[in-house]
Structures are given as C-alpha cells and as structure tokens.
Design a protein around this motif. Structure first.
Motif, PDB file in Angstrom:
ATOM      1  N   ASN A 482      14.161  56.721  14.648  1.00  0.00           N
ATOM      2  CA  ASN A 482      15.020  55.726  14.869  1.00  0.00           C
ATOM      3  C   ASN A 482      14.504  55.264  16.532  1.00  0.00           C
ATOM      4  N   LEU A 483      13.759  55.981  17.181  1.00  0.00           N
ATOM      5  CA  LEU A 483      13.164  55.387  18.329  1.00  0.00           C
ATOM      6  C   LEU A 483      12.025  54.663  18.114  1.00  0.00           C
ATOM      7  N   TYR A 484      11.135  54.917  16.920  1.00  0.00           N
ATOM      8  CA  TYR A 484      10.090  53.745  16.504  1.00  0.00           C
ATOM      9  C   TYR A 484      10.542  52.836  16.123  1.00  0.00           C
ATOM     10  N   ARG A 485      11.816  52.607  15.159  1.00  0.00           N
ATOM     11  CA  ARG A 485      12.472  51.477  14.667  1.00  0.00           C
ATOM     12  C   ARG A 485      12.884  50.543  15.968  1.00  0.00           C
ATOM     13  N   LYS A 486      13.799  51.175  16.651  1.00  0.00           N
ATOM     14  CA  LYS A 486      14.425  50.410  18.009  1.00  0.00           C
ATOM     15  C   LYS A 486      13.012  49.789  18.737  1.00  0.00           C
ATOM     16  N   ALA A 487      12.154  50.522  19.130  1.00  0.00           N
ATOM     17  CA  ALA A 487      10.780  49.968  19.758  1.00  0.00           C
ATOM     18  C   ALA A 487      10.020  48.904  19.106  1.00  0.00           C
ATOM     19  N   LEU A 488       9.898  49.240  17.707  1.00  0.00           N
ATOM     20  CA  LEU A 488       9.082  48.089  17.162  1.00  0.00           C
ATOM     21  C   LEU A 488       9.762  46.876  16.909  1.00  0.00           C
ATOM     22  N   ALA A 489      11.388  47.034  16.846  1.00  0.00           N
ATOM     23  CA  ALA A 489      11.937  45.633  16.898  1.00  0.00           C
ATOM     24  C   ALA A 489      12.035  44.996  18.162  1.00  0.00           C
ATOM     25  N   LEU A 490      12.272  45.732  19.260  1.00  0.00           N
ATOM     26  CA  LEU A 490      12.113  45.119  20.378  1.00  0.00           C
ATOM     27  C   LEU A 490      10.759  44.625  20.872  1.00  0.00           C
ATOM     28  N   ARG A 491       9.811  45.377  20.316  1.00  0.00           N
ATOM     29  CA  ARG A 491       8.298  44.735  20.571  1.00  0.00           C
ATOM     30  C   ARG A 491       8.359  43.403  20.004  1.00  0.00           C
ATOM     31  N   HIS A 492       8.754  43.286  18.899  1.00  0.00           N
ATOM     32  CA  HIS A 492       8.796  41.817  18.127  1.00  0.00           C
ATOM     33  C   HIS A 492       9.512  40.833  19.037  1.00  0.00           C
ATOM     34  N   GLU A 493      10.681  41.350  19.598  1.00  0.00           N
ATOM     35  CA  GLU A 493      11.546  40.391  20.280  1.00  0.00           C
ATOM     36  C   GLU A 493      10.853  40.073  21.692  1.00  0.00           C
ATOM     37  N   LEU A 494      10.212  41.040  22.426  1.00  0.00           N
ATOM     38  CA  LEU A 494       9.961  40.849  23.627  1.00  0.00           C
ATOM     39  C   LEU A 494       8.519  40.240  23.906  1.00  0.00           C
ATOM     40  N   GLN A 495       7.734  40.659  22.933  1.00  0.00           N
ATOM     41  CA  GLN A 495       6.131  40.256  23.011  1.00  0.00           C
ATOM     42  C   GLN A 495       5.825  38.944  23.133  1.00  0.00           C
ATOM     43  N   GLY A 496       5.039  38.733  24.231  1.00  0.00           N
ATOM     44  CA  GLY A 496       4.561  37.265  24.441  1.00  0.00           C
ATOM     45  C   GLY A 496       2.838  37.050  24.667  1.00  0.00           C
ATOM     46  N   ALA A 497       2.626  36.666  25.771  1.00  0.00           N
ATOM     47  CA  ALA A 497       1.055  36.358  26.075  1.00  0.00           C
ATOM     48  C   ALA A 497       0.670  37.827  26.311  1.00  0.00           C
ATOM     49  N   GLU A 498      -0.869  37.757  26.038  1.00  0.00           N
ATOM     50  CA  GLU A 498      -1.483  39.005  26.110  1.00  0.00           C
ATOM     51  C   GLU A 498      -1.786  39.461  27.603  1.00  0.00           C
ATOM     52  N   THR A 499      -0.834  39.541  28.425  1.00  0.00           N
ATOM     53  CA  THR A 499      -0.915  39.878  29.845  1.00  0.00           C
ATOM     54  C   THR A 499      -0.057  40.872  30.325  1.00  0.00           C
ATOM     55  N   LEU A 500      -0.521  41.542  31.252  1.00  0.00           N
ATOM     56  CA  LEU A 500       0.571  42.657  32.131  1.00  0.00           C
ATOM     57  C   LEU A 500       0.144  42.762  33.657  1.00  0.00           C
ATOM     58  N   GLU A 501       0.949  42.973  34.175  1.00  0.00           N
ATOM     59  CA  GLU A 501       0.796  43.056  35.919  1.00  0.00           C
ATOM     60  C   GLU A 501       1.492  44.261  36.154  1.00  0.00           C
ATOM     61  N   TRP A 502       0.351  45.127  36.762  1.00  0.00           N
ATOM     62  CA  TRP A 502       0.581  46.383  37.283  1.00  0.00           C
ATOM     63  C   TRP A 502       1.391  46.279  38.444  1.00  0.00           C
ATOM     64  N   LYS A 503       2.565  47.258  38.732  1.00  0.00           N
ATOM     65  CA  LYS A 503       3.300  47.479  39.652  1.00  0.00           C
ATOM     66  C   LYS A 503       2.980  48.943  40.372  1.00  0.00           C
ATOM     67  N   ASP A 504       2.667  49.033  41.600  1.00  0.00           N
ATOM     68  CA  ASP A 504       2.171  50.214  42.256  1.00  0.00           C
ATOM     69  C   ASP A 504       3.582  50.645  43.476  1.00  0.00           C
ATOM     70  N   ASP A 505       3.902  52.018  43.145  1.00  0.00           N
ATOM     71  CA  ASP A 505       4.930  52.272  44.217  1.00  0.00           C
ATOM     72  C   ASP A 505       4.587  53.570  45.036  1.00  0.00           C
ATOM     73  N   GLY A 506       2.940  53.919  44.753  1.00  0.00           N
ATOM     74  CA  GLY A 506       2.555  55.160  45.504  1.00  0.00           C
ATOM     75  C   GLY A 506       2.597  56.415  44.664  1.00  0.00           C
ATOM     76  N   ASN A 507       3.492  56.604  43.717  1.00  0.00           N
ATOM     77  CA  ASN A 507       3.405  57.719  42.887  1.00  0.00           C
ATOM     78  C   ASN A 507       2.510  57.802  41.886  1.00  0.00           C
ATOM     79  N   GLU A 508       1.469  58.714  42.161  1.00  0.00           N
ATOM     80  CA  GLU A 508       0.208  58.643  41.115  1.00  0.00           C
ATOM     81  C   GLU A 508       0.636  59.253  39.761  1.00  0.00           C
ATOM     82  N   GLN A 509       1.942  59.846  39.587  1.00  0.00           N
ATOM     83  CA  GLN A 509       2.353  60.157  38.205  1.00  0.00           C
ATOM     84  C   GLN A 509       3.123  59.190  37.696  1.00  0.00           C
TER      85      GLN A 509
END
Length: 559
Positions: A482-509
């Motif tokens: 059910n995690l996979y099902r929910k994630a794949l459904a949301l992926r369809h709903e949210l997916q857009g342009a093939e870009t991402l923007e990294w955000k850095d808060d100083g935590n290397e983990q």
C-alpha cells in the motif's frame, strides 16, 4: 541551492504526450515464469499475467516489461531464444499474448518486451542450419565460426572466458569453433551479416504490429565485434581500453549504426516505439550514445543499484545522471532491483558494499542466506525510504516484481533445484547465481505455492513468504504494497517538468529537494530523527511523530 533539469517536454504535457509517455513512466518488470501460474504446471504464464491485470492497474504503474517468454530450453532463464517471433508453449501462445496485451492496454498499461540480439539459442533454426552446413558457408556466417589453433585445430581460437564461466568457444563436429559470450547454448550472432540485421528488423515490426509499445534491449553494447584474424589473448583483452569505442568485443561505435536502423523502424509507428538499452559501459558519455534520439532513446543507469544506502552517494549519482540526461535530451532511469541482482531490501540489510573489503552480499548468499545474519527489518525500512526517494525523481522508475511486497532474497535454494547457469558454471553472480530473486511470488499466505499456482512452483518458496503475501498486504494500510500504491498514485498526480532543486541545511545525512509545483522531498539517511520543514505531509515511508521524520525514512510534503 541548485537546480538540475533535463531537456524535456513541457511540464503540462509530458504525461499526456503519446510519444513521450516513457520519459517519466513507472515500469514494472515481470519475470513471466515466476509471476502467476494459471494452469497449475508450476510455471508462470501469459494467462497468469492477464489474470493479474486488476492488481497491476491498482498498483499504479504505467507499463510492464516482460522478460523473455519465447520458446527456449531455459539454459539461461529464457535468454536463450529459439524463435524470436513466437511464445514458449509452456507460457502460452500468440493468441494468449494478444489477449494479455489487450487487457493491459485496456487497463492503461503499456507493454515492453525483451529483445535478445547478442545471441540466439543453439536450437534456433539458423544455428541448426549452420551446424549442418560446411565451413565457410553462408549459414555459418550468421554466427562467429572459426578454425581452432594447434596442429589439428584442436585448441580454441583464443583463451577467452564466457560470462558464466568456462571457455567462450565450443567445438562442433567438423572441428570448427563458435563464439558464445554466455553459455554454449547461446551462440553469438554475427552482426556484420545483413541477414541477421534484416531479421531483427522483421522481429521488431512483428511485435510492434501486435501492439507492443517498447523494447528492452539485452546487453545492447555487445552486438558488434571485431574478430580480426589474430585474436588477442584474454590478458591482452583485459588491458584494452573500453571507453574509446574500439574494444574488439564491447561498446564499439559501429553498434550505433544498428540502432539507427532500429530507430527508423520505431518511427514507422504512431506513436513511435521506444527502447531502453541494457548497456554496461565504462562512462556516462558512452552510455548516453545508446539513449540518443537517433538510437534507442533510453539506457539503463544502474548507478543507484550499485550504491549503498548513503546520502552522499545518492546525491552524487542523482546529480550526475540528471546532467547526463540534460546533455543527451533523454531521461534517466532509476533501478534498485531486477532479475539479475540480489533484491535491494536484502542488500540494505547487509554490510555496505562500497569502501569495505570483501563482498558481504556474496558471502551472505553463499552461506545460504541465514536470517539471523540479515537485518530483515532494517533492510526493508531502508528499501522503503530509498524507493520513496527514487519515485520522486524526474525520469523513469523501473520496479521489479515482488519489491512492492517487500520481498527479500531467497538464498537457501538446494543445489538440485537451482536453474541459473552461473551457479553451475562457477560464475559469481551475487554469490550463488540469480535464482534467489526469481522465486515465484506469494499471492496468498497459504497453499502449495502461496497462490502462485495450484500445484507448486518451479523454484522453492520459503515458509516466511506467508507473511509477505499480496492478499494479506491488501488489507493492511501500513503494508509495503500500500505504500507503493499510494506513492505511485501521488507520483502521477504531482509529476511535472523534469527538474529538481536541491535544498541544503548542512546535515550531511539528509537529502532534500523540491520538484515543480512545490512538491518537497526529504530523505533521512541517518539514524536520528530530524525536524521536518513546515508543510502538509503527503506520504512517508515511516511514521511521523511531533513533526519529526525518523531515521532511515523519506517523506513527501507541500510547504
């Protein structure tokens, strides 16, 4: 802060563009013999797949990729193909294939089939014709036949070793030898022969005419070979440059002339067919050649599959792959598991692979996969976190059957039940071969094969499969399924342009990035919980308490 993008269709049209459906598709690999058995003979079949279309549709995938289902003696799990334009009668018929394809298409699911162009089986009609023909005949020129060395040709033409162990040459009755990169039952095609090239174009059209939407190309980098009169020794071969396009046996520049011909065939159809190359090459720039618009269009990246559960490794790989996609105009692929490797839930439950001596995964498999030596819960926890991160990335996601159930590797398969030639021929594929990831799926918590079929399964299933059955997970909101099902459904709903923007808060983990539309992703690779930024949590791989994301977990949220 940094923004990474790839050349891409418009953000609003990527999912509806008929020709670009594959760019950010979620593709589910089916190993047909181990998916679902409809007739109780212990072997999965096409009708079994058809019967599971509702399950596949509910999972939320865009396409299925079918590993080989062609007539085969199964010397290498079906990758020894007798006839490229038929179905193994143990798996079904062409009519069954058409029925399955129609059912999948009706469920909104595309169909990708495996093409095996480096070699046929030794039962293929053309190889049988070659064996019956004399030396130097046109029939033999479709393969790589050579005279041997020694006073009477009794020695092989070279000392090369096959991928699954043993010599790479096998002698036939009249004294000549033929080349096989893999098993002796898999003679290599001679791609300098125009008959071979034309026959594969015929095969591509055959399946495209039956409604196939795309092709996965097995060992796409090995087709073209330069077998000059004096062959190099194995030692000389190993010392040769593999990144210049001039190696005698792999990733030669001329191979792209073949795929340019294939592209012309793909473009005969509306929408054009696509292909993804399995090309284990030395550099990202070499891999990019297979993914060019003039060639296959996409090439597998196995970089995440080779990585540990480690934030810095993941970030470097993601950054590099998206940059390569930008340069080629293609889209990257993300893969954690497939039919050739130990399942990633198990890999993440063992010692890290990189930067340490030895091979912990191999050693664990060789020891018979003792459960007490595996961090079962930690492995699946990390696998869920990694998969949720991967499903949020731009590009296509390739999933392997059973990973949505959280399956671990089955390592304790008796020797007399194993099937993988790498086990019998002494090659080290993740320890004892690849059977452990190919064990038939558990659909029910009980029965002779946990619901796979009415009369057992062709590979033995462990008792612990009962706790991973799909039917049990259906009713559990917290299950991996059910995690996979929910994630794949949301992926369809949210997916857009093939870009991402990294955000850095100083935590290397911690890795955090934003996708178009304000979709945030936070992955915590450490063991300590972290404060989530303010926003609405959409999904998480582990429970969130008091606004804190646990260690080894991923969450998606809107700020």
């Amino acid at each position: 802060m940094s923004i990474i993008s790839s050349q891409t269709p418009d953000a609003d049209t990527w999912s509806t563009s008929a020709s670009n459906w594959w760019r950010q598709a979620a593709v589910y690999q089916i190993y047909p013999r181990s998916f679902a058995d409809s007739n109780g003979d212990g072997i999965g079949d096409l009708n079994g797949i058809t019967g599971k279309v509702p399950y596949l549709k509910s999972l939320g995938i865009d396409a299925v990729w079918l590993s080989p289902f062609y007539p085969s003696a199964l010397a290498d799990g079906g990758y020894d193909v007798d006839d490229y334009r038929d179905v193994d009668p143990r798996i079904g018929s062409l009519a069954d294939f058409d029925k399955m394809t129609a059912a999948l298409h009706a469920g909104g699911i595309k169909v990708i089939v495996d093409i095996v162009p480096n070699h046929s089986s030794n039962r293929h009609v053309w190889f049988q014709e070659a064996l019956a023909a004399p030396k130097g005949s046109p029939a033999r020129q479709r393969y790589h036949f050579r005279d041997g060395k020694g006073g009477k040709g009794e020695l092989p033409p070279s000392d090369w070793t096959a991928a699954f162990g043993g010599p790479a040459w096998t002698q036939v009755d009249d004294g000549q030898w033929y080349l096989h990169t893999f098993t002796p039952e898999q003679p290599d095609w001679n791609w300098d022969n125009p008959e071979v090239r034309e026959d594969f174009l015929k095969t591509l059209r055959f399946w495209a005419d039956r409604g196939v939407d795309g092709f996965r190309v097995d060992v796409a980098n090995l087709l073209v070979k330069d077998l000059r009169s004096e062959l190099p020794s194995r030692q000389e071969l190993d010392a040769m440059d593999r990144s210049s396009g001039t190696h005698p046996l792999m990733d030669r520049d001329e191979v792209h002339e073949i795929y340019a011909e294939w592209r012309k065939v793909f473009n005969e159809y509306d929408p054009p067919r696509f292909a993804v190359a399995e090309a284990w090459v030395e550099t990202a720039s070499r891999r990019a050649k297979y993914a060019s618009p003039e060639g296959l269009g996409q090439a597998f990246s196995f970089d995440l599959l080779m990585a540990d559960f480690n934030a810095s490794q993941f970030r470097a790989i993601i950054t590099d792959n998206l940059e390569q996609a930008r340069l080629t105009g293609s889209t990257t692929t993300w893969v954690f598991s497939n039919h050739d490797v130990t399942r990633h839930a198990t890999r993440y439950g063992l010692e890290p692979l990189n930067g340490r001596p030895g091979k912990p995964g191999v050693d664990w498999v060789k020891a018979g996969g003792p459960r007490q030596a595996l961090d079962v819960e930690g492995g699946i926890r990390r696998a869920k976190a990694a998969t949720l991160l991967m499903l949020a990335l731009p590009g296509s996601a390739y999933l392997y059957q059973g990973e949505e159930l959280g399956l671990h590797e089955v390592a304790d398969i008796p020797a007399d039940r194993r099937q993988d030639p790498s086990f019998f021929r002494g090659a080290e594929y993740d320890g004892l071969g690849r059977d452990g990831c190919r064990v038939p799926l558990p659909w029910e918590p009980s029965g002779p094969s946990f619901g796979f079929g009415a009369n057992g399964a062709h590979l033995p299933q462990p008792d612990w499969f009962a706790g991973y059955a799909a039917s049990t997970q259906e009713a559990d909101n917290a299950s991996t399924l059910n995690l996979y099902r929910k994630a794949l459904a949301l992926r369809h709903e949210l997916q857009g342009a093939e870009t991402l923007e990294w955000k850095d808060d100083g935590n290397e983990q911690v890795l955090e990035f934003v996708r178009p539309g304000g979709w945030h992703v936070v992955a915590n690779f450490g063991t300590a919980a972290i404060e989530l930024p303010e926003g609405k949590v959409l999904i998480s791989s582990a429970g969130i308490e008091s606004g804190k994301l646990p260690g080894e977990a991923t969450a998606w949220f809107r700020a």
